[in-house]
Design an enzyme around this catalytic site. Structure first.
Site, PDB file in Angstrom:
ATOM      1  CB  SER A 151      -0.969   0.052   1.275  1.00  0.00           C
ATOM      2  OG  SER A 151      -1.628   1.245   1.362  1.00  0.00           O
ATOM      3  CE1 TYR A 164      -3.776  -2.102   5.112  1.00  0.00           C
ATOM      4  CE2 TYR A 164      -2.950   0.227   4.555  1.00  0.00           C
ATOM      5  CZ  TYR A 164      -3.671  -1.107   4.339  1.00  0.00           C
ATOM      6  OH  TYR A 164      -3.897  -1.539   2.865  1.00  0.00           O
ATOM      7  CE  LYS A 168      -1.544  -3.916   3.191  1.00  0.00           C
ATOM      8  NZ  LYS A 168      -1.444  -5.167   2.419  1.00  0.00           N
TER       9      LYS A 168
HETATM   10  P1  NDP Z   1     -11.405  -6.030   1.226  1.00  0.00           P
HETATM   11  O1  NDP Z   1     -11.516  -6.119   2.626  1.00  0.00           O
HETATM   12  O2  NDP Z   1     -12.576  -5.567   0.439  1.00  0.00           O
HETATM   13  O3  NDP Z   1     -10.955  -7.693   0.965  1.00  0.00           O
HETATM   14  C1  NDP Z   1     -10.160  -8.348   1.722  1.00  0.00           C
HETATM   15  C2  NDP Z   1     -10.286  -9.678   1.467  1.00  0.00           C
HETATM   16  O4  NDP Z   1      -9.070 -10.570   2.339  1.00  0.00           O
HETATM   17  C3  NDP Z   1     -11.652 -10.544   2.244  1.00  0.00           C
HETATM   18  O5  NDP Z   1     -12.057 -11.316   1.332  1.00  0.00           O
HETATM   19  C4  NDP Z   1     -11.328 -10.906   3.629  1.00  0.00           C
HETATM   20  O6  NDP Z   1     -12.279 -12.015   3.980  1.00  0.00           O
HETATM   21  C5  NDP Z   1      -9.843 -11.473   3.186  1.00  0.00           C
HETATM   22  N1  NDP Z   1      -9.200 -11.822   4.601  1.00  0.00           N
HETATM   23  C6  NDP Z   1      -9.193 -11.012   5.614  1.00  0.00           C
HETATM   24  N2  NDP Z   1      -8.383 -11.697   6.590  1.00  0.00           N
HETATM   25  C7  NDP Z   1      -8.206 -12.727   6.122  1.00  0.00           C
HETATM   26  C8  NDP Z   1      -7.475 -13.770   6.740  1.00  0.00           C
HETATM   27  N3  NDP Z   1      -6.967 -13.866   7.867  1.00  0.00           N
HETATM   28  N4  NDP Z   1      -7.196 -15.077   5.954  1.00  0.00           N
HETATM   29  C9  NDP Z   1      -7.419 -14.920   4.673  1.00  0.00           C
HETATM   30  N5  NDP Z   1      -8.558 -14.087   4.231  1.00  0.00           N
HETATM   31  C10 NDP Z   1      -8.614 -13.001   4.758  1.00  0.00           C
HETATM   32  O7  NDP Z   1      -9.784  -5.474   0.940  1.00  0.00           O
HETATM   33  P2  NDP Z   1      -9.342  -4.823  -0.463  1.00  0.00           P
HETATM   34  O8  NDP Z   1      -9.775  -5.901  -1.587  1.00  0.00           O
HETATM   35  O9  NDP Z   1      -9.553  -3.572  -0.377  1.00  0.00           O
HETATM   36  O10 NDP Z   1      -7.791  -5.026  -0.167  1.00  0.00           O
HETATM   37  C11 NDP Z   1      -6.897  -5.999  -0.628  1.00  0.00           C
HETATM   38  C12 NDP Z   1      -5.587  -5.787  -0.505  1.00  0.00           C
HETATM   39  O11 NDP Z   1      -5.359  -4.721  -1.042  1.00  0.00           O
HETATM   40  C13 NDP Z   1      -5.038  -5.874   0.924  1.00  0.00           C
HETATM   41  O12 NDP Z   1      -3.830  -6.366   1.247  1.00  0.00           O
HETATM   42  C14 NDP Z   1      -5.171  -4.208   1.269  1.00  0.00           C
HETATM   43  O13 NDP Z   1      -4.406  -3.780   2.457  1.00  0.00           O
HETATM   44  C15 NDP Z   1      -4.642  -3.669   0.069  1.00  0.00           C
HETATM   45  N6  NDP Z   1      -4.947  -2.499  -0.266  1.00  0.00           N
HETATM   46  C16 NDP Z   1      -6.171  -1.795  -0.451  1.00  0.00           C
HETATM   47  C17 NDP Z   1      -6.405  -0.330  -0.650  1.00  0.00           C
HETATM   48  C18 NDP Z   1      -7.702  -0.160  -0.893  1.00  0.00           C
HETATM   49  O14 NDP Z   1      -7.832   1.065  -1.041  1.00  0.00           O
HETATM   50  N7  NDP Z   1      -8.983  -0.802  -0.993  1.00  0.00           N
HETATM   51  C19 NDP Z   1      -5.257   0.367  -0.743  1.00  0.00           C
HETATM   52  C20 NDP Z   1      -3.882  -0.351  -0.588  1.00  0.00           C
HETATM   53  C21 NDP Z   1      -3.897  -1.647  -0.317  1.00  0.00           C
HETATM   54  P3  NDP Z   1     -13.631 -11.623   4.731  1.00  0.00           P
HETATM   55  O15 NDP Z   1     -14.486 -11.032   3.693  1.00  0.00           O
HETATM   56  O16 NDP Z   1     -14.238 -12.810   5.430  1.00  0.00           O
HETATM   57  O17 NDP Z   1     -12.900 -10.328   5.602  1.00  0.00           O
END
Ligand code: NDP
Length: 256
Positions: A151, A164, A168
């Site tokens: 990120s 966070y 990252k």
């Molecule tokens: P979401 O919260 O929309 O999705 C995250 C997914 O990860 C969900 O399906 C969640 O499951 C799953 N997850 C959470 N914890 C675990 C775990 N312990 N084991 C397995 N799966 C898990 O996030 P985004 O799609 O927005 O983000 C995806 C990645 O991108 C992340 O690493 C985030 O930090 C990064 N990112 C996102 C940004 C943004 O603006 N959206 C910006 C910069 C980076 P569940 O549905 O059960 O929670």
């Protein structure tokens, strides 16, 4: 946020097997569908099995190949078992995308131990556990790829996200070191650093903060999951064969 998937780059990943963590929604779902559209077989991993299965159904509807696996990325035994199950099912593993991530925002002075631990565990320990488990298979195939979703918070910091940002930044340091360790086996290891992307995670910030972010972003909009998925696709493709240890920002110019 749109759930449509349409990679803006085409590449042939047929015969390649990819694990995508956090594949049940948001960016992970889009990455899974994008790689599948380029003919890779996807192991969709999520702590929420029903959500991963939904992603698999979307991939099947697109004519692609995928299977769902339940796994908490913080649990070493579960991670090892899933990697073994994927390799048993598909014989080989070529691509790992460490995407699962969470936020537990709060200002430093009020941050609880649990908020710190939860975020470091999922974002950094999860990336370590999956990379370690997958690496012994990835080194066997030649031209394998590890792509870690970091990120811009890990590059520039962000108030309210000490946990966070640290996780990252850790992912970025981890990426650079593993890139050096695995280079002799022709495994490339890179990070993608998204800015603010329109998913459930960003929605949690609220409309007025998102509007401010949009106004500060030189390209004048939030990112879409497809913007990140296309960067991952590039790094997974043969076109990126000589790129390792890099951080690719996908942020509309925000962190510049
Ligand atoms: P979401 O919260 O929309 O999705 C995250 C997914 O990860 C969900 O399906 C969640 O499951 C799953 N997850 C959470 N914890 C675990 C775990 N312990 N084991 C397995 N799966 C898990 O996030 P985004 O799609 O927005 O983000 C995806 C990645 O991108 C992340 O690493 C985030 O930090 C990064 N990112 C996102 C940004 C943004 O603006 N959206 C910006 C910069 C980076 P569940 O549905 O059960 O929670």
């Amino acid at each position: 946020m749109t759930d449509a998937v349409s990679p803006r780059m085409t590449t042939d990943l047929s015969g390649r097997v990819a694990i995508v963590t956090g594949a049940g929604r948001g960016i992970g779902r889009c990455i899974s569908r994008t790689l599948a559209r380029c003919a890779a077989t996807i192991a969709c991993v999520d702590v929420n099995l029903a959500a991963a299965e939904e992603t698999v159904s979307l991939i099947h509807a697109d004519g692609g190949q995928a299977a769902a696996f339940a796994c908490d990325v913080t649990n070493s035994d579960q991670v090892n078992a899933v990697v073994d199950a994927v390799v048993q099912q598909y014989q080989e593993l070529h691509i790992l995308v460490n995407n699962a991530g969470i936020t537990r925002d709060g200002l430093l002075l009020r941050m609880k131990d649990e908020q710190w631990d939860a975020v470091l565990n999922v974002n950094l320990r999860g990336t370590f556990l999956f990379t370690r488990a997958a690496a012994r298979h990835l080194i066997k195939v030649g031209g394998a790829r590890i792509i870690n979703i970091a990120s811009i918070s890990g590059l520039m910091g962000n108030p309210g996200q000490a946990n966070y940002s640290a996780s990252k930044a850790g992912v970025i340091g981890f990426t650079r070191t593993v890139a050096r360790e695995l280079a002799s086996r022709q495994v490339t290891v890179n990070a993608v650093a998204p800015g603010f992307i329109a998913t459930d995670m960003a929605q949690a910030l609220g409309e007025s903060i998102l509007k401010q972010i949009q106004d500060r972003t030189p390209l004048g909009r939030l990112g879409e999951p497809q913007d990140v998925a296309d960067a991952v696709l590039f790094l997974a493709s043969p076109a990126a064969a000589f790129i390792t240890g890099t951080v690719l920002r996908v942020d509309g110019g925000l962190a510049e």
